[in-house]
Design a protein around this motif. Structure first.
Motif, PDB file in Angstrom:
ATOM      1  N   ALA B  79       0.834  -1.205   0.000  1.00 17.35           N
ATOM      2  CA  ALA B  79       0.000   0.000   0.000  1.00 17.35           C
ATOM      3  C   ALA B  79       0.864   1.248   0.000  1.00 17.35           C
ATOM      4  O   ALA B  79       0.574   2.223  -0.695  1.00 17.35           O
ATOM      5  CB  ALA B  79      -0.916   0.001   1.222  1.00 17.35           C
ATOM      6  N   SER B  80       1.942   1.220   0.773  1.00 22.50           N
ATOM      7  CA  SER B  80       2.753   2.429   0.859  1.00 22.50           C
ATOM      8  C   SER B  80       3.530   2.664  -0.437  1.00 22.50           C
ATOM      9  O   SER B  80       3.709   3.811  -0.860  1.00 22.50           O
ATOM     10  CB  SER B  80       3.648   2.394   2.100  1.00 22.50           C
ATOM     11  N   ALA B  83       0.923   4.175  -2.822  1.00 23.36           N
ATOM     12  CA  ALA B  83       0.655   5.584  -2.498  1.00 23.36           C
ATOM     13  C   ALA B  83       1.835   6.458  -2.910  1.00 23.36           C
ATOM     14  O   ALA B  83       1.663   7.536  -3.476  1.00 23.36           O
ATOM     15  CB  ALA B  83       0.386   5.725  -0.997  1.00 23.36           C
ATOM     16  N   ASN B  84       3.026   5.970  -2.639  1.00 26.98           N
ATOM     17  CA  ASN B  84       4.227   6.735  -2.965  1.00 26.98           C
ATOM     18  C   ASN B  84       4.359   6.994  -4.459  1.00 26.98           C
ATOM     19  O   ASN B  84       4.725   8.087  -4.877  1.00 26.98           O
ATOM     20  CB  ASN B  84       5.456   5.951  -2.507  1.00 26.98           C
ATOM     21  N   ASP B  87       1.599   9.479  -5.572  1.00 28.44           N
ATOM     22  CA  ASP B  87       1.909  10.800  -4.994  1.00 28.44           C
ATOM     23  C   ASP B  87       3.139  11.415  -5.655  1.00 28.44           C
ATOM     24  O   ASP B  87       3.202  12.615  -5.883  1.00 28.44           O
ATOM     25  CB  ASP B  87       2.151  10.687  -3.477  1.00 28.44           C
ATOM     26  N   PHE B  88       4.125  10.579  -5.953  1.00 27.03           N
ATOM     27  CA  PHE B  88       5.369  11.123  -6.521  1.00 27.03           C
ATOM     28  C   PHE B  88       5.096  11.864  -7.823  1.00 27.03           C
ATOM     29  O   PHE B  88       5.693  12.895  -8.106  1.00 27.03           O
ATOM     30  CB  PHE B  88       6.410  10.016  -6.747  1.00 27.03           C
ATOM     31  N   TYR B  89       4.192  11.342  -8.630  1.00 26.50           N
ATOM     32  CA  TYR B  89       3.880  11.991  -9.904  1.00 26.50           C
ATOM     33  C   TYR B  89       2.752  13.022  -9.778  1.00 26.50           C
ATOM     34  O   TYR B  89       2.199  13.468 -10.775  1.00 26.50           O
ATOM     35  CB  TYR B  89       3.523  10.935 -10.955  1.00 26.50           C
ATOM     36  N   GLY B  90       2.400  13.365  -8.553  1.00 26.98           N
ATOM     37  CA  GLY B  90       1.332  14.336  -8.349  1.00 26.98           C
ATOM     38  C   GLY B  90      -0.009  13.834  -8.838  1.00 26.98           C
ATOM     39  O   GLY B  90      -0.919  14.613  -9.105  1.00 26.98           O
ATOM     40  N   PHE B 107      -6.270  10.368 -12.043  1.00 31.97           N
ATOM     41  CA  PHE B 107      -6.265  11.747 -12.513  1.00 31.97           C
ATOM     42  C   PHE B 107      -4.813  12.226 -12.500  1.00 31.97           C
ATOM     43  O   PHE B 107      -4.198  12.276 -11.436  1.00 31.97           O
ATOM     44  CB  PHE B 107      -7.139  12.602 -11.582  1.00 31.97           C
ATOM     45  N   CYS B 108      -4.256  12.522 -13.665  1.00 36.09           N
ATOM     46  CA  CYS B 108      -2.840  12.893 -13.677  1.00 36.09           C
ATOM     47  C   CYS B 108      -2.455  13.666 -14.933  1.00 36.09           C
ATOM     48  O   CYS B 108      -3.250  13.806 -15.866  1.00 36.09           O
ATOM     49  CB  CYS B 108      -1.965  11.654 -13.531  1.00 36.09           C
ATOM     50  N   LEU B 109      -1.248  14.160 -14.934  1.00 39.73           N
ATOM     51  CA  LEU B 109      -0.696  14.804 -16.125  1.00 39.73           C
ATOM     52  C   LEU B 109      -0.433  13.723 -17.174  1.00 39.73           C
ATOM     53  O   LEU B 109       0.068  12.647 -16.858  1.00 39.73           O
ATOM     54  CB  LEU B 109       0.620  15.506 -15.769  1.00 39.73           C
ATOM     55  N   LYS B 111       1.837  13.345 -19.226  1.00 41.12           N
ATOM     56  CA  LYS B 111       3.225  12.900 -19.383  1.00 41.12           C
ATOM     57  C   LYS B 111       3.593  11.744 -18.446  1.00 41.12           C
ATOM     58  O   LYS B 111       4.601  11.090 -18.643  1.00 41.12           O
ATOM     59  CB  LYS B 111       4.194  14.075 -19.209  1.00 41.12           C
ATOM     60  N   TYR B 112       2.755  11.496 -17.439  1.00 44.09           N
ATOM     61  CA  TYR B 112       3.061  10.389 -16.524  1.00 44.09           C
ATOM     62  C   TYR B 112       2.194   9.151 -16.751  1.00 44.09           C
ATOM     63  O   TYR B 112       2.301   8.169 -16.019  1.00 44.09           O
ATOM     64  CB  TYR B 112       2.921  10.849 -15.067  1.00 44.09           C
TER      65      TYR B 112
END
Lengths: 414, 425
Positions: B79-80, B83-84, B87-90, B107-109, B111-112
């Protein structure tokens, strides 16, 4: 990159225009530089009550909301400790309706005893709904008065209590209006598929004739440095124990502001954050935990709040939070972790540029802070923060003497 | 210059809103997709909606916890770690479930997407529901429920649903003890039966280019297919006549009022008219209820009515937080306002007001792809498609006061209104 044009009317009204040709909606945001920090300590909740009265009719127009709705628009307002902000979104071809309505209520209001009485009741019901009839709803009232002893941030915008609101008189309402609701105390932002010259023409037409007024110079007492831990213990009829910790931190323009915001994200921004991973998922000390900053203009608060798991004592809960804060002070944040929270800020920034009203609100807020272009440069302040800054600023903020703690005991929990 | 401030500037009615069209097709593994492309920021919202709402399980909470536990760990990632990575890619993973459906969305940019879509698929195929993670999810949700049970609004809302839907799944509500009955095995079984390519649709909204679609097809288009489990819906039973309940909460400083009525489905031809009628009653700031209860009497900070669609029926819902001691009086006022709408046609000016208001609101909803996510999702979930909003628009533009009155007489059956109050009454 958010483009904008800026001009000022002869009466001191600042106007910002942002063009976004992709939307059929125009946003009209009018910010008054008055918030609950400007209130008389015996009349707290005033600025917010006043915001309600702004919708009860102006000198030439009886039915503000009706006029917005008939033009296909939506409107609302909010008051916080620093500002009172009114906003309208409507089809771009009906932009002039917004100018007409907002300029009339800046010119003068149609005050009456009856309207004041009704809105006092509505605000008291709002106070009840949000703060009293809501488990844990009164914590912010208590923590502010614990953390501040001089600065008016010691009371929340809703007010210290409902009694002060009940006692507000009509004469005070009128005086407040002429003291703060003036073109030279306001910032207007118009955003959307609009023409700058047309906005100039409309601004001059509708706001131009309103006279400049004398605005009192804001001279608020600075909050002296806290040098002893503050603690308040209360017992309430809630299901579980909760703890609230508030640390003094920089105001919005202070040098440590951006790093402090990133620290709150390291602690509790998203599921991968430290407090959630360590204290909720792994150690199960808390059922839920959060950390954030109040983000106010004057020096504000860094808040950590958590609901304790059963069988966890307040001592254990505090120790576990302190241990996490100590890690930050001991320089254990990696470049990668810092990049993660910066990426998150970048994403929020991009998402924030989608909606035209959101852009208008931000432009108004940054103009109030003294630099409209912060809307474009703000992100760079976050990018500049280093891991060393995180360590240094954590050491500055997270000292026991700088902390106010509210122990919120459950009476149901023995 | 002589400025007449008493006269409103000329305004223009919006008479035509451009409702975007969604593209429809099938991925390689036959998952149906709906795509709405537009906007200037390179952002994507990519959602898989499964027939995995609470009506698809006999046990309370199984559907919602399974949905929430999708980020709780897979064969390859804890899980961590999950999440990481997001979260890392916003990026944001949204999980949500209701009676009829369960959704998991990224939901993301753009490019990721290449980095994140494989992990997104893993959540659906490889979730393992680790015990430790399950324990903290249950503990958090159970605690939330216990706190919610202190809130008058929550209590009144639950009571209203029970009164309105009885034993039907739409009326069922979990108690804290229900959390103790959840086992890992039940979740694994539910996940395996419901979360597969044969039981969902894909919605992609945002800056959706061909390259994005090809990435989606390479990943989500490869999810394994199983046979769809058909679920026989439980038949609805009508609510009891004038059913009501008062929940006494002595220390409450306000009373929560919730009223409800089973009504027509979103697919019914009268639905648009009923929606406009509900808006007149309590759907905007200038509504009958707000004018009467807030602006004239000051008994509330807010009271509203809304028409909520479920797959099997509609729910007309009225809600407000009322000054203590006045809830019964407000119930009478609500009934009076509904009766008024049956007795008298609305004036032309009120008709024009609500028409303009609703058109303006729709214009804002369809201001770019990201602002209409909820609306598009609702239309697809409820099996009416995005064309629903073209029909809604036509109804708003063409409805007349007499239609409103007829609709009120047809559907405001006051005996069927259920009333739940929680507070110190």
């Amino acid at each position: 990159m958010i483009n904008f044009d800026k001009f000022e009317l002869d009466n001191g009204l600042q106007v910002i225009v942002h063009q976004d040709k992709t939307t059929p909606i125009a946003a009209f945001n009018l910010l008054y530089k008055v918030g609950s920090r400007d209130e008389n300590p015996e009349r707290t909740g005033f600025a917010h009550l006043f915001e309600h009265l702004m919708f009860e009719g102006s000198i030439n127009i009886k039915d503000y909301d009706h006029q917005i709705q008939i033009a296909g628009g939506e409107n609302n307002a909010f008051t916080n400790t620093d500002i009172t902000n009114y906003y309208i979104t409507l089809p771009k071809q009906n932009l002039e309706t917004a100018f007409w309505l907002e300029s009339d209520r800046m010119l003068g209001l149609d005050f009456s005893e009856k309207k004041l009485e009704i809105q006092k009741n509505v605000v008291i019901e709002e106070f009840n709904q949000r703060y009293l009839n809501n488990p844990y709803g009164d914590w912010m009232l208590m923590i502010r008065s614990l953390a501040y002893h001089k600065h008016p941030y010691m009371w929340p915008t809703i007010g210290k209590n409902t009694f002060q609101i009940e006692h507000i008189k009509l004469s005070e309402v009128e005086a407040f209006f002429y003291k703060y609701y003036a073109p030279n105390n306001a910032i207007l932002v118009v955003a959307g598929d609009v023409d700058v010259d047309e906005v100039k023409r409309l601004a001059n037409k509708w706001f131009g004739p309103i006279p400049r007024r004398v605005i009192p110079v804001r001279n608020l007492p600075a909050e002296p440095k806290q040098n002893i831990p503050q603690t308040l213990i209360v017992k309430r009829d809630v299901p579980t124990n909760a703890i609230y910790k508030a640390y003094h931190m920089d105001g919005r323009l202070g040098p440590d502001y951006h790093a402090s915001n990133l620290i709150s994200d390291l602690l509790a921004g998203g599921d991968s954050s430290r407090l959630i991973q360590h204290l909720v998922k792994q150690k199960k000390t808390f059922v839920s935990i959060n950390a954030y900053i109040t983000g106010e203009s004057d020096p504000g608060l860094f808040i950590i709040e958590g609901k304790l798991n059963d069988n966890i004592s307040f001592e254990q809960a505090e120790e576990s939070i302190n241990a996490e804060l100590k890690l930050l002070c001991n320089n254990d944040v990696t470049e990668e972790e810092l990049t993660k929270v910066k990426n998150n800020i970048e994403m929020r920034n991009i998402v924030g540029e989608v909606n035209v009203l959101n852009k208008a609100m931000n432009l108004a807020r940054f103009t109030m802070l003294g630099d409209t272009n912060l809307i474009n440069t703000n992100i760079s302040y976050y990018q500049k923060v280093s891991t060393a800054d995180i360590t240094n600023i954590s050491r500055k903020i997270f000292t026991p003497d700088n902390c106010s703690t509210l122990i919120y005991k459950s009476s149901q929990n023995g | 210059m002589n400025l007449d401030r008493t006269k409103a500037p000329v305004f223009h009615q919006i008479d035509n809103i451009n409702i975007p069209k969604t593209e429809y097709g099938l991925l390689s593994n036959k998952i149906p997709f709906h795509v709405l492309s537009g906007g200037s920021q390179e952002l994507s919202y990519i959602a898989l909606t499964f027939n995995a709402g609470s009506i698809t399980s006999n046990q309370l909470l199984v559907a919602s916890i399974t949905n929430q536990m999708l980020v709780g760990g897979t064969k390859n990632h804890s899980a961590s770690q999950i999440a990481n990575t997001f979260d890392f890619y916003g990026a944001e993973i949204r999980t949500d479930s209701n009676f009829d459906h369960a959704v998991v969305a990224l939901f993301c940019l753009n490019k990721y997407l290449e980095q994140l879509l494989p992990l997104f698929c893993e959540l659906i195929t490889e979730s393992v529901f680790p015990d430790s993670e399950l324990e903290s999810v249950i503990s958090e949700k159970k605690h939330k429920l216990i706190v919610n049970k202190e809130k008058t609004g929550f209590l009144a809302n639950n009571a209203m649903h029970k009164l309105t839907f009885g034993q039907h799944p739409y009326g069922r509500r979990a108690e804290p003890a229900d959390y103790d009955k959840i086992t890992r095995d039940t979740l694994v079984g539910f996940h395996s039966a419901q979360y597969h390519a044969g039981n969902c649709y894909l919605l992609a909204i945002g800056y959706i280019t061909d390259a994005v679609m090809s990435l989606i097809d390479k990943t989500i288009g490869n999810l394994p297919v199983k046979a769809k489990t058909e679920i026989q819906p439980t038949p609805l039973t009508p609510a009891g006549k004038n059913a009501s309940e008062t929940i006494r909460k002595e220390n409450a400083v306000q009373s929560s009022l919730r009223m409800g009525m089973q009504t027509i489905k979103i697919t019914h031809p009268d639905y648009h008219k009923l929606n406009i009628l509900t808006t007149i009653l309590g759907g905007y700031f200038g509504s009958r209820l707000m004018k009467n209860i807030r602006e004239e009497k000051g008994y509330t900070y807010g009271i509203y009515s809304v028409l909520q669609p479920y797959l099997q029926c509609g729910l007309l819902r009225i809600a407000g937080e009322i000054k203590s001691g006045y809830a019964m009086q407000v119930v009478d006022e609500v009934r009076r306002e509904m009766q008024n709408l049956k007795d008298k046609p609305v004036s032309n000016s009120e008709m024009e007001l609500v028409r303009n208001y609703m058109m303006g609101e729709m214009l804002q909803t369809f201001d770019g792809p990201l602002s209409c996510i909820d609306a598009v999702e609702k239309a697809i979930d409820m099996e009416v498609g995005i064309d629903f909003y073209n029909k809604e628009q036509q109804a708003i533009m063409s409805i007349k006061p007499i239609d409103i009155q007829e609709t009120a007489n047809k559907y405001f059956d006051l005996d069927k209104l259920t009333v739940a109050i929680a507070g110190n009454e």
